[in-house]
Design an enzyme around this catalytic site. Structure first.
Site, PDB file in Angstrom:
ATOM      1  N   GLY A  11       0.783  -1.238   0.000  1.00 38.07           N
ATOM      2  CA  GLY A  11       0.000   0.000   0.000  1.00 38.07           C
ATOM      3  C   GLY A  11       0.809   1.280   0.000  1.00 38.07           C
ATOM      4  O   GLY A  11       0.310   2.329   0.415  1.00 38.07           O
ATOM      5  N   SER A  12       2.053   1.234  -0.516  1.00 38.55           N
ATOM      6  CA  SER A  12       2.825   2.483  -0.538  1.00 38.55           C
ATOM      7  C   SER A  12       2.187   3.496  -1.495  1.00 38.55           C
ATOM      8  O   SER A  12       2.208   4.702  -1.235  1.00 38.55           O
ATOM      9  CB  SER A  12       4.292   2.226  -0.896  1.00 38.55           C
ATOM     10  N   ASN A 106      -5.396   2.324 -13.353  1.00 42.67           N
ATOM     11  CA  ASN A 106      -4.452   1.351 -12.805  1.00 42.67           C
ATOM     12  C   ASN A 106      -3.030   1.896 -12.913  1.00 42.67           C
ATOM     13  O   ASN A 106      -2.714   2.651 -13.842  1.00 42.67           O
ATOM     14  CB  ASN A 106      -4.555   0.046 -13.604  1.00 42.67           C
ATOM     15  N   HIS A 108       1.002   0.473 -13.079  1.00 42.42           N
ATOM     16  CA  HIS A 108       1.761  -0.765 -13.311  1.00 42.42           C
ATOM     17  C   HIS A 108       3.256  -0.433 -13.443  1.00 42.42           C
ATOM     18  O   HIS A 108       3.620   0.508 -14.147  1.00 42.42           O
ATOM     19  CB  HIS A 108       1.260  -1.461 -14.579  1.00 42.42           C
TER      20      HIS A 108
HETATM   21  C1  GAR Z   1       3.091  -1.318  -7.462  1.00 43.30           C
HETATM   22  O1  GAR Z   1       4.401  -1.408  -7.986  1.00 43.30           O
HETATM   23  C2  GAR Z   1       2.075  -1.358  -8.583  1.00 43.30           C
HETATM   24  O2  GAR Z   1       2.496  -0.711  -9.736  1.00 43.30           O
HETATM   25  C3  GAR Z   1       1.933  -2.838  -8.794  1.00 43.30           C
HETATM   26  O3  GAR Z   1       1.899  -3.361  -7.495  1.00 43.30           O
HETATM   27  C4  GAR Z   1       2.761  -2.575  -6.665  1.00 43.30           C
HETATM   28  C5  GAR Z   1       2.027  -2.259  -5.384  1.00 43.30           C
HETATM   29  O4  GAR Z   1       2.893  -1.619  -4.478  1.00 43.30           O
HETATM   30  N1  GAR Z   1       0.764  -3.151  -9.569  1.00 43.30           N
HETATM   31  C6  GAR Z   1       0.725  -4.128 -10.475  1.00 43.30           C
HETATM   32  O5  GAR Z   1       1.677  -4.867 -10.699  1.00 43.30           O
HETATM   33  C7  GAR Z   1      -0.577  -4.239 -11.243  1.00 43.30           C
HETATM   34  N2  GAR Z   1      -0.471  -5.224 -12.249  1.00 43.30           N
HETATM   35  P1  GAR Z   1       2.290  -0.879  -3.194  1.00 43.30           P
HETATM   36  O6  GAR Z   1       1.365  -1.894  -2.511  1.00 43.30           O
HETATM   37  O7  GAR Z   1       3.469  -0.555  -2.341  1.00 43.30           O
HETATM   38  O8  GAR Z   1       1.523   0.328  -3.648  1.00 43.30           O
END
Ligand code: GAR
Length: 193
Positions: A11-12, A106, A108
């Site tokens: 969740g950053s 979204n 990515h």
């Molecule tokens: C992020 O890097 C986001 O771009 C990725 O998950 C991570 C979540 O990090 N999303 C995907 O890969 C979607 N296909 P976070 O929980 O620290 O925000």
């Protein structure tokens, strides 16, 4: 602008959005965090910012349609206008897309269409790509597909470890997501004038 953020993990990105006074002052209201993983760290972050959570597990429903319908019902009750996916690791299907056409964004960690799907950073690093990056886009029914809103490159430095590269990608993500939401708020505020 009333939004729900969807997340499955750390969740950053959620926190980068939630802590921004600039976004709040321009009218961003995070009404809900939707999370499909009851143990996810993002739930602790939501508590810190006093943001209500809806923990909803696919395994608790007979099928994906019922799972997404429960989310849609919740979003509609709260009059949510936009959905921001921030590390939500489920494919979104017709039920949710139909309820929020062109209103689900979204993020990515790659230059899509390269490295869509899981473990994008690891795969870009393993491939030895000198340039990777981040994409923010409206979603469609594919995995990490749909109209691109913004893409930024992140260069792999000569002595980069995967962890260093990942940290810079996350930094880029946090700045980019805030900027994209800022642009959306400004656009919506213009229309409302
Ligand atoms: C992020 O890097 C986001 O771009 C990725 O998950 C991570 C979540 O990090 N999303 C995907 O890969 C979607 N296909 P976070 O929980 O620290 O925000």
């Amino acid at each position: 602008m009333r939004v729900a953020v969807f997340a499955s993990g750390s969740g950053s990105n959620f926190e980068a959005i939630a802590k921004s006074d600039e976004l709040r002052n321009l009218g961003l209201e995070i009404e809900l965090l939707v999370c499909d993983q009851p143990q996810a760290h993002v739930l602790k972050r939501a508590e810190k910012y006093h943001i209500p959570v809806f923990v909803n597990r696919l395994a608790d429903y007979p099928d994906r349609n019922d799972y997404e319908q429960a989310i849609v019902d919740k979003l509609k009750t709260l009059k949510i206008e936009y959905v921001l996916l921030a590390g939500y690791m489920k494919v979104v299907t017709k039920t949710l897309l139909g309820a929020y056409p062109n209103r689900i964004i979204n993020i990515h960690p790659s230059l899509l269409p390269k490295f869509s799907g899981l473990e994008a950073i690891e795969r870009a690093f393993a491939a030895g790509d000198e340039v990777t990056g981040v994409t923010i886009h409206y979603i469609d029914e594919g995995v990490d597909t749909g109209p691109v809103i913004k893409q930024c490159k992140v260069v792999r430095l000569r002595n980069d470890t995967e962890a260093n590269l990942e940290a810079r990608i996350h930094q880029t993500e946090h700045q980019m997501y805030r900027q994209v939401i800022l642009d959306l708020l400004n656009k919506n505020n213009e229309v409302a004038k």
